[in-house]
Write an enzyme that holds these catalytic residues in place. Structure first.
Site, PDB file in Angstrom:
ATOM      1  N   PHE A   1      11.385 -17.430   5.343  1.00  0.00           N
ATOM      2  CA  PHE A   1      10.881 -18.416   6.303  1.00  0.00           C
ATOM      3  C   PHE A   1      11.329 -19.818   5.912  1.00  0.00           C
ATOM      4  O   PHE A   1      11.210 -20.223   4.753  1.00  0.00           O
ATOM      5  CB  PHE A   1       9.346 -18.358   6.368  1.00  0.00           C
ATOM      6  CG  PHE A   1       8.757 -19.238   7.435  1.00  0.00           C
ATOM      7  CD1 PHE A   1       8.843 -18.880   8.774  1.00  0.00           C
ATOM      8  CD2 PHE A   1       8.142 -20.442   7.108  1.00  0.00           C
ATOM      9  CE1 PHE A   1       8.314 -19.692   9.770  1.00  0.00           C
ATOM     10  CE2 PHE A   1       7.606 -21.262   8.098  1.00  0.00           C
ATOM     11  CZ  PHE A   1       7.690 -20.883   9.426  1.00  0.00           C
TER      12      PHE A   1
ATOM     13  N   TYR B   1      21.865 -12.386  10.521  1.00  0.00           N
ATOM     14  CA  TYR B   1      21.926 -11.379   9.456  1.00  0.00           C
ATOM     15  C   TYR B   1      23.281 -10.660   9.453  1.00  0.00           C
ATOM     16  O   TYR B   1      23.841 -10.374   8.402  1.00  0.00           O
ATOM     17  CB  TYR B   1      20.797 -10.365   9.622  1.00  0.00           C
ATOM     18  CG  TYR B   1      19.410 -10.945   9.400  1.00  0.00           C
ATOM     19  CD1 TYR B   1      19.180 -11.941   8.459  1.00  0.00           C
ATOM     20  CD2 TYR B   1      18.319 -10.490  10.147  1.00  0.00           C
ATOM     21  CE1 TYR B   1      17.916 -12.471   8.261  1.00  0.00           C
ATOM     22  CE2 TYR B   1      17.041 -11.011   9.944  1.00  0.00           C
ATOM     23  CZ  TYR B   1      16.846 -12.004   9.011  1.00  0.00           C
ATOM     24  OH  TYR B   1      15.585 -12.501   8.812  1.00  0.00           O
TER      25      TYR B   1
END
Lengths: 234, 234
Positions: free
Chosen positions: B163, B208
């Site tokens: 995060f 990703y």
């Protein structure tokens, strides 16, 4: 599986002259779940390979007995990678055991009634002979380790592998293994038990849902491995 | 974020009489990734809550500072739950640190050039004042822990949370955090780094994949929690 088969049923007595036939005398077998020790590595290695065959993923299987031995037993059980072994025996298990990990987990022993005898064609490859000459058979395993939920602010267990050998399936043994992990999670005050399932494995999904699991449809697993991972070391 | 904003750009000089305008003097900021310590728990707690808000999952958020403190720092880093903190500072970080965990992980410091200054409306809530009066700002975190691949016969890392606070996004900080985990995995000889992503989060999936991850489409996460889990304790 001659030696591991349940004891022969008693000679049947003539049917009594009643309206309903009594149930046939069930076949019984003893099942034990205990912590694995380093001496179980040859069994664990073979079980993982059988699982790779079942999942059609042998091209991804590179584990060796040495790699398992050097990575699986470096921390106390439940604090890191942990393996439960499921054993089957036609006779009661000997009570005495001296392995130090047994003080961390009391083996779970269950007497199971079977409808049909188990025929294990590979019983020799999974036989454990005790000091007293007793013979028990490895039927499956579960490998798990702590994970962490930041939303709960507490650990859980992640089940990496749950596997029961083909001839021992459909007798509740997988449920026993997974239940043992869940029971241990509750005992330790953990918040979750999690694992993954292939979306085409409808039998497994049904089995897990019956055990109280929710299948989370929105999440996808991401993985960096091989050369893509090694590139981060440069 | 007045105090954490990059230093003011030098007074611009008149444009030189050349055909192409030179690039504007870049804004610079220092970014550090280091192991978390128990004193970071208030920040970690707030960051997890912000993540729950972002994911619209605050109804699942029950972590407290106490639950985090009692569960996150019981084992050496990398052997169990591990947190990296990302800090941002307009000035170079002081080199000296005495926390014992720093011997296990040398903080990664990067000088970042920004196109636009960062405006942090919650800088006071994420400020760390050093013994020398220096001020740095917590910008994000990653929580990870060892997992295990039976097919590889070796551990990996599982990333539970990654995060970065809203005002610090789109500047490569998330990539720095995930790269730090991957780099540590390579250093330790581990075989994989894994995590999960929501299938509707296309920006995250793209990010990703650009980092070398494969998204495994066939696997689904299963979870036993709450009352369904507690039932196994009976």
């Amino acid at each position: 599986m001659a030696a591991a088969a349940p004891p022969p049923a008693p000679t049947p007595t003539p049917a009594p002259p009643v309206e309903h036939q009594p149930n046939p005398t069930p076949l019984t077998t003893f099942v034990r779940i205990r912590l694995a020790t380093p001496s179980d590595v040859p069994f664990i290695h073979k079980l993982i390979h059988q699982m790779a065959v079942f999942e059609k993923l042998t091209h991804l299987f590179t584990a060796t007995q040495e790699s398992l031995s050097s990575t699986l037993f470096n921390s106390p059980p439940f604090t890191s990678f942990t393996v439960f072994i499921l054993e089957v025996s036609p006779n009661p298990f000997p009570i005495a055991t001296t392995h130090p990990t047994q003080t961390l987990f009391s083996p779970i022993v269950t007497l199971v009634n079977l409808d049909l005898p188990i025929v294990d064609d590979d019983s020799e490859g999974f036989k454990i002979v005790g000091a007293d000459g007793s013979e028990v058979y490895v039927g499956g395993f579960v490998l798990f380790f702590p994970n962490y939920s930041t939303f709960l602010g507490k650990p859980g267990f992640y089940v990496e592998d749950l596997f029961v050998r083909e001839c021992y399936r459909r007798r509740g043994f997988g449920k026993m293994l997974l239940s043992a992990v869940a029971k241990q999670a509750v005992k330790m005050g953990y918040g979750r038990v999690e694992w993954v399932v292939l979306d085409w494995n409808v039998n497994a999904i049904k089995f897990y849902e019956e055990m109280g699991a929710k299948v989370l449809q929105e999440w996808r697993l991401c993985r960096v491995t091989g050369d893509a991972l090694q590139a981060y070391g440069d």
